[in-house]
Design a protein around this motif. Sequence first.
Motif, PDB file in Angstrom:
ATOM      1  N   VAL A 142       7.546  48.578  50.586  1.00 42.03           N
ATOM      2  CA  VAL A 142       8.475  49.295  51.351  1.00 42.03           C
ATOM      3  C   VAL A 142       9.635  48.336  50.930  1.00 42.03           C
ATOM      4  O   VAL A 142      10.932  48.665  51.251  1.00 42.03           O
ATOM      5  CB  VAL A 142       8.299  48.786  52.912  1.00 42.03           C
ATOM      6  N   TRP A 143       9.676  46.928  51.160  1.00 30.76           N
ATOM      7  CA  TRP A 143      10.645  46.381  50.418  1.00 30.76           C
ATOM      8  C   TRP A 143      11.734  47.130  49.209  1.00 30.76           C
ATOM      9  O   TRP A 143      13.078  46.488  49.242  1.00 30.76           O
ATOM     10  CB  TRP A 143      10.995  44.935  50.120  1.00 30.76           C
ATOM     11  N   MET A 144      10.973  48.165  49.008  1.00 33.54           N
ATOM     12  CA  MET A 144      12.062  48.611  47.340  1.00 33.54           C
ATOM     13  C   MET A 144      12.426  49.944  47.539  1.00 33.54           C
ATOM     14  O   MET A 144      11.100  50.868  48.167  1.00 33.54           O
ATOM     15  CB  MET A 144      11.855  48.006  45.775  1.00 33.54           C
ATOM     16  N   PHE A 151      11.335  36.766  54.342  1.00 30.24           N
ATOM     17  CA  PHE A 151      10.257  38.114  55.057  1.00 30.24           C
ATOM     18  C   PHE A 151      10.686  38.531  56.647  1.00 30.24           C
ATOM     19  O   PHE A 151      11.084  39.588  56.891  1.00 30.24           O
ATOM     20  CB  PHE A 151       8.525  37.801  55.133  1.00 30.24           C
ATOM     21  N   VAL A 152      10.506  37.582  57.356  1.00 29.02           N
ATOM     22  CA  VAL A 152      11.714  37.513  58.486  1.00 29.02           C
ATOM     23  C   VAL A 152      12.923  37.955  58.805  1.00 29.02           C
ATOM     24  O   VAL A 152      13.367  38.930  59.524  1.00 29.02           O
ATOM     25  CB  VAL A 152      12.059  35.933  59.540  1.00 29.02           C
ATOM     26  N   ALA A 153      13.666  36.986  57.704  1.00 26.76           N
ATOM     27  CA  ALA A 153      15.423  38.037  57.423  1.00 26.76           C
ATOM     28  C   ALA A 153      15.088  39.531  57.094  1.00 26.76           C
ATOM     29  O   ALA A 153      15.689  40.808  57.721  1.00 26.76           O
ATOM     30  CB  ALA A 153      15.998  37.843  56.479  1.00 26.76           C
ATOM     31  N   MET A 154      14.449  39.885  55.731  1.00 30.52           N
ATOM     32  CA  MET A 154      13.723  41.515  55.651  1.00 30.52           C
ATOM     33  C   MET A 154      13.594  42.253  57.077  1.00 30.52           C
ATOM     34  O   MET A 154      14.169  43.226  56.827  1.00 30.52           O
ATOM     35  CB  MET A 154      13.080  41.525  54.148  1.00 30.52           C
ATOM     36  N   HIS A 193      -0.086  46.920  50.088  1.00 29.31           N
ATOM     37  CA  HIS A 193      -0.487  46.485  48.639  1.00 29.31           C
ATOM     38  C   HIS A 193      -1.583  45.336  48.560  1.00 29.31           C
ATOM     39  O   HIS A 193      -1.290  44.837  47.371  1.00 29.31           O
ATOM     40  CB  HIS A 193       0.799  45.994  48.322  1.00 29.31           C
ATOM     41  N   LEU A 194      -2.187  44.519  49.092  1.00 30.16           N
ATOM     42  CA  LEU A 194      -3.214  43.247  49.696  1.00 30.16           C
ATOM     43  C   LEU A 194      -4.539  44.003  47.992  1.00 30.16           C
ATOM     44  O   LEU A 194      -3.966  42.774  47.013  1.00 30.16           O
ATOM     45  CB  LEU A 194      -3.628  43.071  50.381  1.00 30.16           C
ATOM     46  N   ARG A 237      16.421  41.554  49.909  1.00 26.62           N
ATOM     47  CA  ARG A 237      15.359  42.056  48.878  1.00 26.62           C
ATOM     48  C   ARG A 237      15.744  41.972  47.134  1.00 26.62           C
ATOM     49  O   ARG A 237      14.522  42.178  46.526  1.00 26.62           O
ATOM     50  CB  ARG A 237      15.935  44.205  49.053  1.00 26.62           C
ATOM     51  N   LEU A 238      16.331  42.151  47.071  1.00 26.94           N
ATOM     52  CA  LEU A 238      16.381  42.070  45.166  1.00 26.94           C
ATOM     53  C   LEU A 238      16.717  41.165  44.630  1.00 26.94           C
ATOM     54  O   LEU A 238      16.261  40.874  43.097  1.00 26.94           O
ATOM     55  CB  LEU A 238      17.723  42.614  44.805  1.00 26.94           C
ATOM     56  N   LEU A 239      16.791  39.976  45.312  1.00 21.55           N
ATOM     57  CA  LEU A 239      16.920  38.437  44.853  1.00 21.55           C
ATOM     58  C   LEU A 239      15.914  36.887  45.876  1.00 21.55           C
ATOM     59  O   LEU A 239      15.811  36.625  44.742  1.00 21.55           O
ATOM     60  CB  LEU A 239      18.568  38.074  45.228  1.00 21.55           C
ATOM     61  N   VAL A 240      16.302  37.049  46.969  1.00 24.65           N
ATOM     62  CA  VAL A 240      15.556  36.451  47.336  1.00 24.65           C
ATOM     63  C   VAL A 240      13.744  36.219  46.940  1.00 24.65           C
ATOM     64  O   VAL A 240      13.283  35.725  46.293  1.00 24.65           O
ATOM     65  CB  VAL A 240      15.076  36.489  49.047  1.00 24.65           C
TER      66      VAL A 240
END
Length: 167
Positions: free
Chosen positions: A161-163, A40-43, A96-97, A7-10
């Motif tokens: 949503v990732w953060m 994205f797939v990994a997250m 968020h688009l 989340r924080l690096l990729v």
Amino acid sequence: MLTDAVRLLVFPALMAFAASSDLFTMTISNRVTLALVGGFVAMAFISGMSPSDVLAHAGAAATVLAVTFLFFARGWIGGGDAKLAAVTALWFGFDHLLEYALYGSIFGGVLTLALLQFRAWPLPQLLVGQAWAERLHEPKGGVPYGIALAAAALIVYPSTVWMPHLG
């Protein structure tokens, strides 16, 4: 721990790399785009995103790719820019688009105006002989729009949503 690292690096690191690559070479590698898709797939997997949400995010990416492909076909943006915008939409989804598109447009306009002004002046002696600076200084040269797209993505990313929202 793995989720936080991804989340924080990729996403931020790949966006910064895309911007710098576009600045120095006027290209955004397909590897960057593929790494963002993989991230994205990994997250999505690590965070337990539902299949319907994954499809919605993919729909946002497909929509942006269709629009930016038209822009590319008209010569308004480069192919790397089109792919970068689409893969960013994959991460952001439709939620968020609009915010991303607005920031990208504003930053792109400012970047273009700054580049036009830069081209109106003589190239500073410090930059003479630097291939990337000379390429940017060309009066009919392109605009490394990936810089604006990456900056917009990094502005919007913390509200996605990732953060996790603290407080």
